[in-house]
Design an enzyme around this catalytic site. Structure first.
Site, PDB file in Angstrom:
ATOM      1  N   ASP A 182      -1.136  -1.592   4.778  1.00 59.36           N
ATOM      2  CA  ASP A 182      -1.234  -0.465   5.695  1.00 59.36           C
ATOM      3  C   ASP A 182      -2.537  -0.615   6.469  1.00 59.36           C
ATOM      4  OD1 ASP A 182      -1.380   1.901   7.062  1.00 59.36           O
ATOM      5  OD2 ASP A 182      -1.054   3.184   5.319  1.00 59.36           O
ATOM      6  N   ASP A 186     -10.567  -6.976  -3.461  1.00 59.96           N
ATOM      7  CA  ASP A 186      -9.476  -7.653  -4.177  1.00 59.96           C
ATOM      8  C   ASP A 186      -8.381  -8.099  -3.215  1.00 59.96           C
ATOM      9  OD1 ASP A 186     -10.748  -7.227  -6.588  1.00 59.96           O
ATOM     10  OD2 ASP A 186      -9.526  -5.492  -7.142  1.00 59.96           O
ATOM     11  N   HIS A 207     -10.162  -0.898  -2.923  1.00 60.27           N
ATOM     12  CA  HIS A 207     -10.147  -2.227  -3.542  1.00 60.27           C
ATOM     13  C   HIS A 207      -9.974  -3.329  -2.485  1.00 60.27           C
ATOM     14  CE1 HIS A 207      -5.980  -0.925  -3.289  1.00 60.27           C
ATOM     15  NE2 HIS A 207      -5.571  -2.155  -3.503  1.00 60.27           N
ATOM     16  N   LYS A 254       5.069   1.419   0.890  1.00 59.52           N
ATOM     17  CA  LYS A 254       5.966   1.179  -0.249  1.00 59.52           C
ATOM     18  C   LYS A 254       7.437   1.374   0.143  1.00 59.52           C
ATOM     19  CE  LYS A 254       2.693   2.088  -3.956  1.00 59.52           C
ATOM     20  NZ  LYS A 254       2.168   0.749  -3.951  1.00 59.52           N
ATOM     21  N   ASP A 298      -3.926  -6.738  -7.944  1.00 60.66           N
ATOM     22  CA  ASP A 298      -4.069  -7.739  -6.875  1.00 60.66           C
ATOM     23  C   ASP A 298      -4.750  -8.993  -7.418  1.00 60.66           C
ATOM     24  OD1 ASP A 298      -3.012  -5.903  -4.998  1.00 60.66           O
ATOM     25  OD2 ASP A 298      -5.001  -5.076  -4.622  1.00 60.66           O
ATOM     26  N   SER A 346      -1.734  -1.748 -11.625  1.00 59.53           N
ATOM     27  CA  SER A 346      -1.788  -1.175 -10.286  1.00 59.53           C
ATOM     28  C   SER A 346      -2.849  -1.937  -9.484  1.00 59.53           C
ATOM     29  CB  SER A 346      -2.161   0.300 -10.404  1.00 59.53           C
ATOM     30  OG  SER A 346      -2.344   0.869  -9.144  1.00 59.53           O
ATOM     31  N   GLY A 347      -2.653  -2.032  -8.168  1.00 57.27           N
ATOM     32  CA  GLY A 347      -3.597  -2.772  -7.327  1.00 57.27           C
ATOM     33  C   GLY A 347      -5.053  -2.381  -7.520  1.00 57.27           C
ATOM     34  N   HIS A 362       0.847  -1.180   0.000  1.00 60.80           N
ATOM     35  CA  HIS A 362       0.000   0.000   0.000  1.00 60.80           C
ATOM     36  C   HIS A 362       0.891   1.242   0.000  1.00 60.80           C
ATOM     37  CE1 HIS A 362      -3.440  -2.511   1.822  1.00 60.80           C
ATOM     38  NE2 HIS A 362      -3.649  -2.321   0.532  1.00 60.80           N
ATOM     39  N   THR A 414       2.567  -5.485  -8.275  1.00 59.25           N
ATOM     40  CA  THR A 414       1.567  -4.566  -8.784  1.00 59.25           C
ATOM     41  C   THR A 414       2.319  -3.372  -9.368  1.00 59.25           C
ATOM     42  OG1 THR A 414       1.347  -3.742  -6.523  1.00 59.25           O
ATOM     43  CG2 THR A 414      -0.336  -5.279  -7.297  1.00 59.25           C
ATOM     44  N   GLY A 415       1.653  -2.616 -10.229  1.00 63.00           N
ATOM     45  CA  GLY A 415       2.306  -1.609 -11.053  1.00 63.00           C
ATOM     46  C   GLY A 415       3.183  -0.603 -10.349  1.00 63.00           C
ATOM     47  N   THR A 416       2.630   0.136  -9.414  1.00 66.42           N
ATOM     48  CA  THR A 416       3.398   1.194  -8.757  1.00 66.42           C
ATOM     49  C   THR A 416       4.507   0.621  -7.893  1.00 66.42           C
ATOM     50  OG1 THR A 416       1.368   2.503  -8.739  1.00 66.42           O
ATOM     51  CG2 THR A 416       3.185   3.314  -7.405  1.00 66.42           C
ATOM     52  N   THR A 417       4.204  -0.426  -7.155  1.00 63.26           N
ATOM     53  CA  THR A 417       5.227  -1.064  -6.318  1.00 63.26           C
ATOM     54  C   THR A 417       6.365  -1.584  -7.191  1.00 63.26           C
ATOM     55  OG1 THR A 417       3.574  -1.666  -4.659  1.00 63.26           O
ATOM     56  CG2 THR A 417       5.655  -2.875  -4.620  1.00 63.26           C
ATOM     57  N   ARG A 471      -7.313 -14.766   0.579  1.00 65.58           N
ATOM     58  CA  ARG A 471      -8.066 -16.025   0.569  1.00 65.58           C
ATOM     59  C   ARG A 471      -7.431 -17.037  -0.392  1.00 65.58           C
ATOM     60  NH1 ARG A 471     -11.653 -18.416  -2.562  1.00 65.58           N
ATOM     61  NH2 ARG A 471     -13.147 -19.857  -1.630  1.00 65.58           N
TER      62      ARG A 471
END
Length: 124
Positions: free
Chosen positions: A81, A91, A88, A12, A61, A55-56, A8, A36-39, A97
């Site tokens: 976080d 997701d 989201h 990051k 996700d 991106s999440g 999150h 995920t994209g930004t991470t 799960r």
């Protein structure tokens, strides 16, 4: 081995610091990172090779959950976080799960992630 990295916004920096601290383990174990994209972009900025998903909030996700379900992703490091709400959330819960259903290790903080990477390092 494929490890997914997700964080999150408020976590990051913690995840990137964790990756840098553990670069030797990641390199020695020939680990492929997906994110995920930004991470993923943040990890690339400090020299990591990462396969980036969306991106999440835009489905990243869910993409990673699909890879877990297909048996392609062996571990998930998801620095959540807990003090912020996330649009989201469904997701995120689905990814957790799917990891539980498929018995895939999932760390949601640096302490647990460190234990998982140490275990990998000790196996070789």
């Amino acid at each position: 081995m494929e490890i997914a990295i997700i964080a999150h916004d408020g976590k990051k920096k913690d995840l990137i610091d964790f990756l840098v601290k553990n670069k030797a383990i990641l390199d020695s174990q020939n680990i492929n990172l997906i994110a995920t994209g930004t991470t993923g972009g943040k990890a690339e900025e400090v020299g990591f090779k990462v396969r980036r998903m969306l991106s999440g909030p835009l489905g990243g996700d869910a993409q990673i959950a699909g890879r877990v379900g297909e048996g392609k992703t062996n571990m998930v490091l998801f620095f959540k976080d807990p003090l912020s709400s996330h649009p989201h959330e469904a997701d995120i819960n689905m990814l957790i799960r799917v990891c539980d259903v498929h018995n895939v290790p999932l760390a949601t903080n640096a302490a647990t992630a460190q234990l998982l990477l140490n275990a990998i390092a000790q196996q070789s």
